[in-house]
Design a protein around this motif. Structure first.
Motif, mmCIF file in Angstrom:
data_model
loop_
_atom_site.group_PDB
_atom_site.id
_atom_site.type_symbol
_atom_site.label_atom_id
_atom_site.label_comp_id
_atom_site.label_asym_id
_atom_site.label_seq_id
_atom_site.Cartn_x
_atom_site.Cartn_y
_atom_site.Cartn_z
ATOM 1 N N ASN A 82 49.239 66.563 100.011
ATOM 2 C CA ASN A 82 49.136 65.277 100.672
ATOM 3 C C ASN A 82 48.709 64.164 99.879
ATOM 4 O OD1 ASN A 82 50.430 66.190 102.983
ATOM 5 N ND2 ASN A 82 48.702 66.001 104.500
ATOM 6 N N LEU A 83 49.560 63.074 99.736
ATOM 7 C CA LEU A 83 49.191 62.065 98.896
ATOM 8 C C LEU A 83 47.698 61.397 99.105
ATOM 9 C CD1 LEU A 83 52.525 60.122 98.547
ATOM 10 C CD2 LEU A 83 51.708 61.765 96.834
ATOM 11 N N LEU A 84 47.310 61.457 100.367
ATOM 12 C CA LEU A 84 46.047 60.884 100.601
ATOM 13 C C LEU A 84 44.898 61.785 100.871
ATOM 14 C CD1 LEU A 84 47.369 58.141 103.548
ATOM 15 C CD2 LEU A 84 46.809 57.982 101.061
ATOM 16 N N ALA A 85 45.195 63.007 100.234
ATOM 17 C CA ALA A 85 44.177 64.032 100.138
ATOM 18 C C ALA A 85 42.992 63.403 99.304
ATOM 19 C CB ALA A 85 44.575 65.333 99.797
ATOM 20 N N SER A 86 41.672 63.846 99.627
ATOM 21 C CA SER A 86 40.510 63.414 98.908
ATOM 22 C C SER A 86 40.600 63.901 97.591
ATOM 23 C CB SER A 86 39.251 63.931 99.523
ATOM 24 O OG SER A 86 39.242 65.446 99.282
ATOM 25 N N ASP A 87 39.787 63.110 96.691
ATOM 26 C CA ASP A 87 39.794 63.371 95.229
ATOM 27 C C ASP A 87 39.235 64.717 95.036
ATOM 28 O OD1 ASP A 87 41.016 61.027 94.488
ATOM 29 O OD2 ASP A 87 39.132 59.874 93.474
ATOM 30 N N GLN A 88 38.174 65.099 95.859
ATOM 31 C CA GLN A 88 37.674 66.537 95.930
ATOM 32 C C GLN A 88 38.671 67.649 96.049
ATOM 33 O OE1 GLN A 88 33.788 67.556 97.034
ATOM 34 N NE2 GLN A 88 34.578 69.336 98.546
ATOM 35 N N VAL A 89 39.408 67.692 97.086
ATOM 36 C CA VAL A 89 40.537 68.500 97.242
ATOM 37 C C VAL A 89 41.478 68.472 96.273
ATOM 38 C CG1 VAL A 89 42.249 69.172 98.786
ATOM 39 C CG2 VAL A 89 40.211 68.381 99.819
ATOM 40 N N THR A 90 41.751 67.430 95.617
ATOM 41 C CA THR A 90 42.974 67.225 94.806
ATOM 42 C C THR A 90 42.425 67.933 93.596
ATOM 43 O OG1 THR A 90 43.677 65.012 95.613
ATOM 44 C CG2 THR A 90 44.622 65.676 93.592
ATOM 45 N N ARG A 91 41.180 67.673 93.240
ATOM 46 C CA ARG A 91 40.608 68.108 91.849
ATOM 47 C C ARG A 91 40.598 69.735 91.969
ATOM 48 N NH1 ARG A 91 36.449 65.418 92.163
ATOM 49 N NH2 ARG A 91 37.023 63.709 90.603
ATOM 50 N N LEU A 92 40.319 70.097 93.311
ATOM 51 C CA LEU A 92 40.044 71.653 93.534
ATOM 52 C C LEU A 92 41.359 72.578 93.002
ATOM 53 C CD1 LEU A 92 37.751 71.964 96.500
ATOM 54 C CD2 LEU A 92 37.043 72.619 94.015
ATOM 55 N N ILE A 93 42.377 71.634 93.668
ATOM 56 C CA ILE A 93 43.762 72.265 93.524
ATOM 57 C C ILE A 93 44.439 72.121 92.090
ATOM 58 C CG2 ILE A 93 46.001 72.062 94.542
ATOM 59 C CD1 ILE A 93 45.028 71.804 97.151
ATOM 60 N N PHE A 94 44.528 70.868 91.632
ATOM 61 C CA PHE A 94 45.138 70.527 90.462
ATOM 62 C C PHE A 94 44.097 70.374 89.302
ATOM 63 C CE2 PHE A 94 48.011 68.568 93.738
ATOM 64 C CZ PHE A 94 48.875 69.616 93.730
ATOM 65 N N GLY A 95 42.823 70.281 89.339
ATOM 66 C CA GLY A 95 42.014 70.289 88.316
ATOM 67 C C GLY A 95 41.581 68.908 87.928
ATOM 68 N N LYS A 96 42.368 67.928 88.449
ATOM 69 C CA LYS A 96 41.967 66.412 88.471
ATOM 70 C C LYS A 96 42.112 65.788 89.474
ATOM 71 C CE LYS A 96 46.417 66.244 86.474
ATOM 72 N NZ LYS A 96 47.515 65.757 85.291
ATOM 73 N N PRO A 97 41.360 64.366 89.525
ATOM 74 C CA PRO A 97 41.855 63.792 90.949
ATOM 75 C C PRO A 97 43.140 62.945 90.583
ATOM 76 C CG PRO A 97 40.311 62.501 89.343
ATOM 77 C CD PRO A 97 40.435 63.980 88.843
ATOM 78 N N ARG A 98 43.661 62.646 91.845
ATOM 79 C CA ARG A 98 44.857 61.862 91.850
ATOM 80 C C ARG A 98 44.865 60.533 91.271
ATOM 81 N NH1 ARG A 98 49.080 63.682 94.507
ATOM 82 N NH2 ARG A 98 47.949 64.557 96.169
ATOM 83 N N VAL A 99 45.828 59.922 90.650
ATOM 84 C CA VAL A 99 45.839 58.566 90.091
ATOM 85 C C VAL A 99 45.699 57.670 91.327
ATOM 86 C CG1 VAL A 99 47.005 56.748 88.460
ATOM 87 C CG2 VAL A 99 46.869 59.109 87.972
ATOM 88 N N HIS A 100 44.991 56.507 91.453
ATOM 89 C CA HIS A 100 45.094 55.585 92.416
ATOM 90 C C HIS A 100 45.344 54.287 92.043
ATOM 91 C CE1 HIS A 100 42.785 58.284 95.209
ATOM 92 N NE2 HIS A 100 41.862 58.455 93.974
ATOM 93 N N GLY A 101 46.096 53.525 92.939
ATOM 94 C CA GLY A 101 46.626 52.216 92.497
ATOM 95 C C GLY A 101 47.581 52.263 91.377
ATOM 96 N N GLN A 102 48.286 53.111 91.072
ATOM 97 C CA GLN A 102 49.092 52.993 90.028
ATOM 98 C C GLN A 102 50.420 52.084 90.248
ATOM 99 O OE1 GLN A 102 51.329 56.799 89.454
ATOM 100 N NE2 GLN A 102 51.532 56.640 87.363
ATOM 101 N N THR A 103 50.462 51.309 89.095
ATOM 102 C CA THR A 103 51.465 50.110 88.873
ATOM 103 C C THR A 103 52.313 50.307 87.770
ATOM 104 O OG1 THR A 103 50.043 48.798 88.153
ATOM 105 C CG2 THR A 103 50.415 48.677 90.498
ATOM 106 N N GLU A 104 51.946 51.331 86.810
ATOM 107 C CA GLU A 104 52.805 51.266 85.581
ATOM 108 C C GLU A 104 53.125 52.986 85.490
ATOM 109 O OE1 GLU A 104 50.800 49.953 82.175
ATOM 110 O OE2 GLU A 104 50.545 47.858 83.088
ATOM 111 N N PHE A 105 54.205 53.297 84.998
ATOM 112 C CA PHE A 105 54.650 54.606 85.222
ATOM 113 C C PHE A 105 55.581 55.130 83.884
ATOM 114 C CE2 PHE A 105 55.191 52.612 89.144
ATOM 115 C CZ PHE A 105 54.229 53.395 90.036
ATOM 116 N N GLY A 106 55.200 56.576 83.557
ATOM 117 C CA GLY A 106 55.788 57.246 82.581
ATOM 118 C C GLY A 106 57.054 57.701 82.976
#
Length: 256
Positions: A82-106
């Motif tokens: 889920n996009l609103l998962a905590s940084d801790q859970v995101t880091r545990l699953i993907f090895g890094k926190p999710r990007v917050h407030g993103q407005t520029e994209f690759g």
């Protein structure tokens, strides 16, 4: 009172989880849910997608979270978190926190978009020869196009096993024709009026000619005509995101 941007992100999450669950709604597929996460996978000897999704471990202490994440990783399947998962859970699953407030994209970023009823295209603006899939035969044709263009020919959507999704209105499927040829396909997944645009694809010989925008515009107009409260979409590239923006979707990555 309108939806907040965070509420819209929750609907994007719900759309993703519902979309994944649809793959499991066929006799040749299996779904499980242990209360902490859900899985979908083909039964032995069958073809289909495998996924871990609807992960709900925010309430667990850290040691238990680690234990569950290790269990998930052992499954060796793609994961929707889920996009609103905590940084801790995101880091545990993907090895890094999710990007917050993103407005520029690759070019390869995943971009999350939504459309509200006030932004919906008018049916009068959808001047395209689009057929809604309603029969087993037309659904089989739709699956052939979608599997060929999006799944490299794998039978992720089964022409018979998944037809019930079409018959029951959980997945409204569309084909766009030009001079008798199928140029594009798309679908709307309907989770009680919280809808998501899925399976958008255009035949290689017809790309960059407006057919992708045309079928998206038609599908969006139909979704809101059928009572959708919101229509979400997850773009897997910057080019796809721009296509969806051109028909009225707005980006919500900044709300994460």
């Amino acid at each position: 009172m309108g939806m907040t941007r965070r509420e819209i992100i929750k609907h994007i999450d719900n759309g993703a989880n519902f979309y994944i669950s649809l793959f499991g709604r066929a006799e040749h597929m299996a779904m499980t849910d242990n209360g902490l996460f859900a899985t979908v996978q083909p039964k032995a000897g069958e073809q289909g997608i495998s996924f871990v999704y609807n992960i709900r471990i925010e309430h667990l202490d850290t040691s238990r979270q680690i234990e569950v994440v290790n269990q998930i990783h052992l499954l060796r399947r793609p994961i929707w978190l889920n996009l609103l998962a905590s940084d801790q859970v995101t880091r545990l699953i993907f090895g890094k926190p999710r990007v917050h407030g993103q407005t520029e994209f690759g070019e390869e970023d995943e971009i999350y978009e939504a459309m509200l009823p006030e932004d919906a295209p008018s049916p009068a603006d959808c001047n395209a020869q689009v057929m809604q899939v309603t029969t087993p035969e037309s659904f089989a044709l739709w699956t052939q196009i979608v599997n060929g263009l999006l799944s490299e020919g794998r039978q992720d959507i089964h022409p018979r096993g998944h037809y019930s999704l079409c018959r029951e209105g959980l997945l409204r499927c569309y084909l766009l024709y030009q001079d008798g040829e199928i140029t594009a396909a798309a679908a709307v997944a309907d989770n009680h009026g919280i809808d998501s645009l899925e399976f958008v694809c255009v035949q290689p010989d017809f790309r960059r000619q407006g057919f992708g925008a045309a079928i998206c515009r038609y599908a969006a107009a139909e979704a809101f005509a059928n009572g959708a409260k919101i229509l979400t979409v997850r773009a897997n590239s910057l080019a796809a995101a721009k296509l969806y923006q051109s028909v009225g979707f707005q980006i919500y990555n900044d709300a994460i």
